[in-house]
Enzyme design. Structure first.
Site, PDB file in Angstrom:
ATOM      1  N   VAL A   1      28.321  97.640 -51.162  1.00 21.07           N
ATOM      2  CA  VAL A   1      28.740  98.666 -50.204  1.00 21.07           C
ATOM      3  C   VAL A   1      28.808 100.018 -50.886  1.00 21.07           C
ATOM      4  CG1 VAL A   1      30.555  99.391 -48.607  1.00 21.07           C
ATOM      5  CG2 VAL A   1      30.022  96.952 -48.862  1.00 21.07           C
TER       6      VAL A   1
ATOM      7  N   LYS B   1      34.985  84.681 -53.818  1.00 21.05           N
ATOM      8  CA  LYS B   1      34.543  84.895 -52.445  1.00 21.05           C
ATOM      9  C   LYS B   1      34.108  83.590 -51.793  1.00 21.05           C
ATOM     10  CE  LYS B   1      35.224  89.208 -51.653  1.00 21.05           C
ATOM     11  NZ  LYS B   1      36.375  89.236 -52.563  1.00 21.05           N
TER      12      LYS B   1
ATOM     13  N   PRO C   1      28.982  91.421 -46.416  1.00 22.82           N
ATOM     14  CA  PRO C   1      28.192  92.601 -46.785  1.00 22.82           C
ATOM     15  C   PRO C   1      27.582  92.493 -48.173  1.00 22.82           C
ATOM     16  CG  PRO C   1      30.523  93.069 -47.029  1.00 22.82           C
ATOM     17  CD  PRO C   1      30.425  91.676 -46.466  1.00 22.82           C
TER      18      PRO C   1
END
Length: 315
Positions: free
Chosen positions: A205, A179, A202
């Site tokens: 999740v 990421k 985020p």
């Protein structure tokens, strides 16, 4: 890719905004939990939607059963490693959402996928820059921000923070590494190409998948033996993540990165949950100590009209 009729059907014509044509968005990537919720929110907001995430026959039927889907949803095919197929599906699109698979704290992420994710993300950025796309909304992760052994625990984690790639490699945190590297590469290329890109980061999740699978916080406690120093159990509901993405597309002043989380779970609560759910297991040593307070901020996201608590602490 099938033929796309932007204004087919009476319902579709009635919903066209008076100020102009209906907006057209493409949802791509590999994260069907967020991707399908994005389809729902976009359709509810009157968009034409092209969806390229791979689905089964039953999943496709569930998508096409959504209100407005028969008139305004196109299920297409694209390979993020195939630049030509991306250019095809982005044709005519005003905005693109790239929802790559999440990297949470306990998932097993194959190290060989790091390079794949970086190259795929760069293909998305390049195709958007060379097409009609006005803005790319890229799904990154909070994990691209929090993993840094040198960060002082009292420092607020916000959109200026980046995970340390050397630390991620040393701890074999391949998901956070992917990421971090893919988001940094995307920013570099987007700036070079002059592409308007916004990134949503985020936390974990959670929520009901459209196809019947529930993702809950308990899933992340199974098999957790040790967490590196910067671990954060922040979470957010998938519907709110989808709405944050759409807000990031629509807000003319949206820019940069946005942390997206609803709440955090303290280490004390994690210990209680582990004892309740897995009474026969020993408490991981990481949770047996007094945790160091970390502060995480989503103040910036509130400027897009997404309402979450401004700051939470995790112990």
């Amino acid at each position: 890719m099938g033929v796309w009729y932007a204004f087919e059907g009476e319902e579709c014509v009635q919903e066209v905004p008076r100020t102009g044509r209906r907006k057209f968005a493409c949802v791509t990537g590999s994260w069907s939990l967020l991707g399908t919720w994005l389809v729902r929110v976009l359709l509810d907001n009157g968009y034409n939607v092209r969806f390229t995430i791979r689905t089964t026959v039953d999943e496709a039927a569930a998508l096409m059963a959504l209100p407005g889907a028969k008139q305004r949803l196109d299920l297409a095919q694209a390979d993020i490693m195939d630049y030509g197929s991306l250019m095809e599906v982005f044709t005519g699109c005003d905005g693109v959402f790239h929802t790559s698979s999440p990297s949470d704290l306990v998932s097993t992420y194959p190290p060989e996928m790091v390079d794949f994710e970086v190259r795929g993300t760069l293909n998305i950025v390049e195709a958007c820059a060379n097409s009609s796309v006005k803005r790319l909304v890229l799904t990154s992760s909070l994990s691209a921000m929090v993993w840094d052994q040198q960060r002082h625990p009292e420092k607020v984690i916000d959109e200026k923070c980046w995970s340390n790639v050397d630390f991620c490699r040393s701890m074999k945190l391949w998901g956070p590494l992917a990421k971090t590297m893919s988001e940094k590469a995307a920013w570099s290329l987007a700036r070079d190409r002059g592409l308007d890109m916004v990134v949503i980061n985020p936390a974990i999740v959670l929520g009901l998948k459209m196809f019947g699978t529930t993702q809950c916080i308990f899933t992340y406690l199974k098999g957790v033996k040790e967490l590196p120093q910067s671990g954060l159990f922040a979470y957010v509901h998938v519907e709110d993540v989808a709405k944050a993405h759409v807000s990031a597309l629509e807000a003319t002043d949206a820019s940069g990165r946005y942390i997206c989380f609803e709440d955090v779970v303290s280490e004390e609560k994690l210990v209680d949950l582990i004892r309740k759910l897995y009474p026969g297991s020993s408490i991981p040593s990481r949770f047996s100590k007094n945790g160091i307070a970390h502060v995480i901020s989503n103040e910036k996201l509130k400027s897009l009209g997404v309402a979450f608590p401004a700051q939470q602490k995790i112990h």
